[in-house]
Design a protein around this motif. Structure first.
Motif: not given
Length: 62
Positions: A1-15, A52-60
């Protein structure tokens, strides 16, 4: 697997999408900046995440 992106961010809102899933959203407030990254991703209910929860999104590439 090749990692394309790893993004850490706070959730702004949950719909709430429907009875089965929610959508986590984080939209960078500086969207005029072409380098700004953000995400909208559907996930199954029962996740316990909230704004407000901080998450990490990884795209591979698989």
């Amino acid at each position: 697997m090749t990692k394309v992106l790893e993004l850490e961010s706070e959730i702004e809102f949950v719909a709430s999408i429907n009875d089965n899933k929610d959508c986590l959203m984080s939209q960078d407030p500086t969207q005029d900046n072409p380098d700004a990254l953000w995400f909208n991703i559907d996930i199954p209910k029962g996740h316990t995440l909230k704004a407000g929860d901080k998450v990490r999104v990884t795209v591979e590439k698989i």
